[in-house]
Design an enzyme around this catalytic site. Structure first.
Site: not given
Ligand SMILES: Cc1cc2nc3c(=O)[nH]c(=O)nc-3n(C[C@H](O)[C@H](O)[C@H](O)COP(=O)(O)OP(=O)(O)OC[C@H]3O[C@@H](n4cnc5c(N)ncnc54)[C@H](O)[C@@H]3O)c2cc1C
Length: 535
Positions: A115, A244, A386
């Site tokens: 990438e 993006h 990032r």
């Molecule tokens: C379309 C897309 C493609 C991507 N592709 C890549 C990739 O290929 N490689 C890579 O490294 N990164 C990628 N990213 C970024 C990566 O996916 C995210 O940074 C990562 O998944 C974040 O993980 P997380 O566990 O921090 O949050 P998330 O996976 O967003 O989980 C957050 C959780 O918190 C919960 N939540 C939020 N607020 C509250 C609240 N107030 N009370 C209770 N629960 C709450 C939500 O419901 C969810 O369950 C991508 C992101 C997107 C959107």
């Protein structure tokens, strides 16, 4: 209701779930998540997870690429820690049952893709559904673990911290700010429950919904950022929002990402006339860093007045495209775009929040017993920009180190007692008959952020944005105390706080660096601005 556990984890994406599996080895774990467990950005990640897995690659190269992308603000010690621990994390995922794609020629090796900004092929992936596959495996393991209880449709409102008690005169002998859990709204019943915990982990993901156009799912409203900030946690580098370059441009599909690996596999950006415009912007052309590509598209669109540009991979063999990008192929075809024959209409969209709650190298915030991991955190890895596919790996590495750090606290078993915490008080709040205030302000915040605090900023636009957000914040504050809380209202309050943090940080940084681009200060100024913006 009062619910007690050793660990309270807020969020069920890669960060929360991978932390939970470790925490459950030594304690009782409660996970609260505001929709269904699967509703997380993690589930949408397409490209993959960066890790040095090829003999022709090296830790030094991955570190160098990450530091270059971070534009002088990444913390080298943290970068080294993440990069050198990454291969172990990939192995852990495989042991948990994640099915990564394998090399066609050597079946015992993972297929690695490339990438923008990576000097080697080092992205492990599960076709173009990597996040979904990782989330599936994590949920499978979490659900069968008897030490973990998941509370779906439960939304954290605010943290329970020592100073809250002091204000109410209940507990006075604590000096450090300490976190004891959170008040959580049961979205189905409308009740607010008290979750008490020895360790609280914010794993709430990003804040893409603060912008009108985003690749993020609906949950990404920056709740953890706002919740942590309200409790007194430090916040860093919020001006660095990654856009993006290639979100599908179609009226029926607002958030669909066209993965960077489409460009990694030869996809070329063209304008309406078929001109390969990235040749005019950067020597790496389509594989330049995301901010460069997003800004180039923005410039092209402003020049031409067109609504979108196009990403063309149709010159690659049909079988390769359908096999390598089955999800993108299928989704586009449903919208009558056959990517094996024609270019895909794309626009830039808010994608990743590089800033977040400031943590140390163990994911600990400045509040005792409060950790922040995943996209909600600013650990020092990403700096001002990032590197693609470095976020899933950051979440995994930090869930390990945060767990190890927090385990020391859980190990102290001497007569541990939770303080007497006051129950949530609804006061004189009533049901609202004015929900239009919430929907109007939601729309206004997102539109204002897109127009004034987007890919290209100016001092004037930032001042306008600050004036607007202050008025909106005041309206929300008045409304918040008068009416019974709902998910929409809580999200709006959080979005507005995050918007204010982004505007304030952007206004503080008087230079252009990484993802922060201000037409009034076009140059990077290492002498004065090579430091984090901390609020
Ligand atoms: C379309 C897309 C493609 C991507 N592709 C890549 C990739 O290929 N490689 C890579 O490294 N990164 C990628 N990213 C970024 C990566 O996916 C995210 O940074 C990562 O998944 C974040 O993980 P997380 O566990 O921090 O949050 P998330 O996976 O967003 O989980 C957050 C959780 O918190 C919960 N939540 C939020 N607020 C509250 C609240 N107030 N009370 C209770 N629960 C709450 C939500 O419901 C969810 O369950 C991508 C992101 C997107 C959107």
């Amino acid at each position: 209701m009062e619910i007690k556990s050793d660990y309270l984890i807020i969020g069920s994406g890669i960060a929360g779930l991978s932390f939970a599996l470790k925490a459950a080895l030594i304690g009782r774990v409660a996970i609260v998540t505001k929709k269904e467990t699967m509703d997380a950005s993690t589930n949408y990640a397409q490209g993959g997870i960066a890790s040095v897995l090829d003999p022709n690659d090296s830790f030094d190269l991955h570190i160098k690429d990450t530091l270059e992308s971070g534009a002088g603000l990444s913390n080298e010690q943290v970068v080294r820690m993440v990069v050198t621990n990454a291969p172990d994390m990939i192995k852990e995922l495989i042991d948990l049952g994640v099915n990564f794609s394998h090399d066609n020629k050597q079946a015992d090796r993972l297929d690695l893709t490339q990438e923008g900004g990576h000097s080697r092929r080092r992205i492990a992936h599960a076709k173009d559904l990597t996040g979904q596959e990782v989330e599936r495996a994590l949920i499978y393991n979490v659900e069968k673990n008897r030490n973990i209880q998941i509370y779906e449709n439960h939304m954290a409102i605010d943290l329970i911290t020592t100073s809250k008690f002091i204000k109410r005169g209940i507990l006075t002998n604590e000096t450090d700010e300490t976190c004891w859990g959170a008040y959580v709204l049961d979205i189905i019943t409308g009740e607010v429950n008290t979750f008490l915990s020895r360790v609280t982990v914010l794993a709430t993901g990003g804040a893409g919904k603060v912008y009108l156009y985003t690749t993020n799912p609906d949950i990404a409203t920056g709740d953890g950022l706002a919740i942590g900030y309200r409790a007194g946690a430090k916040v860093a580098n919020m001006e660095f929002v990654q856009f993006h370059p290639t979100c599908l441009h179609h009226p029926l599909e607002k958030n669909f990402l066209i993965s960077e690996s489409v460009r990694g596999e030869g996809g070329r950006l063209i304008d309406k006339k078929g001109d390969h415009f990235m040749e005019h912007y950067h020597p790496l052309k389509d594989l330049a860093l995301r901010d460069v590509v997003a800004r180039s598209i923005d410039t092209e669109l402003k020049k031409s007045g067109d609504e979108c540009v196009y990403l063309d991979i149709s010159h690659r063999p049909r079988d390769f495209i359908t096999n390598r990008f089955p999800n993108i192929y299928k989704t586009c075809l449903e919208l009558h775009i056959d990517i094996t024959k024609e270019p895909i209409p794309v626009v830039p969209a808010a994608h990743y929040m590089c800033g977040g709650l400031l943590t140390d190298a163990q994911g600990h915030t400045n509040i005792t017993n409060l950790y922040a991991i995943g996209e909600v955190a600013y650990t020092g890895l990403h700096g001002a920009n990032r590197l693609a596919s470095n976020s899933l790996i950051e979440a995994l590495v930090f869930s390990r180190f945060a767990f190890e750090d927090s385990a020391k606290m859980i190990a102290v078993k001497d007569n541990y007692q939770f303080p007497d915490v006051p129950l949530w008080d609804t006061g004189s709040a009533t049901d609202s008959e004015e929900s239009v205030v919430v929907s109007h302000n939601w729309d206004e915040v997102r539109r204002m952020m897109w127009n004034y605090v987007g890919i290209v900023r100016t001092n004037k636009r930032l001042i306008r944005a600050m004036t607007r957000i202050k008025v909106i914040q005041q309206e929300i504050r008045d409304y918040y105390w008068d009416f019974i809380i709902t998910r929409d209202l809580l999200e709006l309050r959080n979005l507005a706080t995050v918007a204010e943090l982004i505007i304030t940080s952007a206004a503080m940084r008087k230079e252009s660096r990484g993802l922060h681009y201000n037409l009034d200060y076009l140059k990077r100024d290492d002498e004065n601005w090579r430091h984090d913006t901390v609020i």
